[in-house]
Design an enzyme around this catalytic site. Sequence first.
Site, PDB file in Angstrom:
ATOM      1  N   THR A 181       0.841  -1.203   0.000  1.00  0.00           N
ATOM      2  CA  THR A 181       0.000   0.000   0.000  1.00  0.00           C
ATOM      3  C   THR A 181       0.872   1.247   0.000  1.00  0.00           C
ATOM      4  OG1 THR A 181      -1.848  -1.045   1.098  1.00  0.00           O
ATOM      5  CG2 THR A 181      -1.558   1.282   1.546  1.00  0.00           C
ATOM      6  N   GLY A 211     -10.181  -3.359   3.270  1.00  0.00           N
ATOM      7  CA  GLY A 211      -9.252  -3.221   4.392  1.00  0.00           C
ATOM      8  C   GLY A 211      -9.333  -1.852   5.038  1.00  0.00           C
ATOM      9  N   GLY A 235      -4.900  -5.038   7.256  1.00  0.00           N
ATOM     10  CA  GLY A 235      -5.980  -4.075   7.442  1.00  0.00           C
ATOM     11  C   GLY A 235      -6.988  -4.405   8.521  1.00  0.00           C
TER      12      GLY A 235
HETATM   13  N1  ASP Z   1      -3.634  -2.267   4.594  1.00  0.00           N
HETATM   14  C1  ASP Z   1      -3.916  -2.871   3.328  1.00  0.00           C
HETATM   15  C2  ASP Z   1      -5.157  -3.707   3.431  1.00  0.00           C
HETATM   16  O1  ASP Z   1      -5.340  -4.386   4.420  1.00  0.00           O
HETATM   17  C3  ASP Z   1      -2.823  -3.718   2.815  1.00  0.00           C
HETATM   18  C4  ASP Z   1      -1.488  -3.013   2.705  1.00  0.00           C
HETATM   19  O2  ASP Z   1      -1.135  -2.205   3.578  1.00  0.00           O
HETATM   20  O3  ASP Z   1      -0.757  -3.283   1.745  1.00  0.00           O
HETATM   21  O4  ASP Z   1      -5.918  -3.749   2.494  1.00  0.00           O
END
Ligand code: ASP
Length: 324
Positions: A181, A211, A235
Amino acid sequence: MSQPAFAGEAPKWSLAIHGGAGTLDPDKMTPEKRSQYEAALQAALDAGSKILSEGGAAMDAIKAAIIIMEDSPLFNAGKGAVFTWDGTNELDASIMDGRDRSAGAVAGVKTVKNPILLADTVRTQSEHVFLMGAGAEAFAVEKGFAVTPPDYFATPARAEALERLKEEKVSALDVDHKFGTVGAVALDTKGNLAAGTSTGGMTGKRWGRVGDAPLIGAGTYADNRACAVSATGWGEYFIRVGVAHEICSRLRMGRESEQGIADGVMADVKSLGGDGGVILVTPLGGAFFSFNTTGMYRGRATSDGINEVAIFGGEEKASATPDH
Ligand code: ASP
């Protein structure tokens, strides 16, 4: 709230970015890979810093930085997003302006090249905060966004990760190793804060899973009275802790150091079984990171002359706490 004035001192600006955290292994990172990531992070940092150093707005700086990372196949956002169980790329993003706490978010969009810009359009051109799926795409078309063919987002590396996840019956963490992300947080010279986050979510996500990244208060939060935060990680845990808002709330109460608060909230995530990291900037110009993984793709630049990108833990050269 504007920055406190100090005689003879130019107003401060500050920017922090991330491109995901995770169980990164320094021995497995080739020098070529490392320089690719560093160059992409530096380009994002430079785009945002240029705007801030010329007196531009925090909102513009975070969008400029995030767009560069959305367009890079290295990160799990925009092009290069992870695959869902059904073999599609579904994008989530959110953005928040610390001046008035106006916010915009989208989830599950498949045809918008830069979801962070759609989130911002929800913020500025609708009476809503959060749009999802087909409705968000219809809104995008109405507001003049081009319809991007879904195969633009697909990359071979992410397709292989989905195959491996299915064949070996392992989790997203086993195939992704890191959360890719992207996010940016900024303070501008007028004392305004902004935060934004953009993601493809987690490999193999099903049933319309969403997420923390597009959830205001979990993955993103900005409040001129406290801080601007963007998160990356597993997430579900970040949602349960309400990470971004929790950090800003504790800062607003002002009883602990910024680093202490960020580390405390990340320890809370860890205690529930989650991992990942956060970036934050504060009204006085501090730029901080906290992560409970071995690494986080990150960078920060400030008007005090800090300008650095880093990947593994403890690589920072300078303290990013401004002295007053
Ligand atoms: N936080 C993101 C999610 O859970 C994933 C990530 O940080 O790459 O969708």
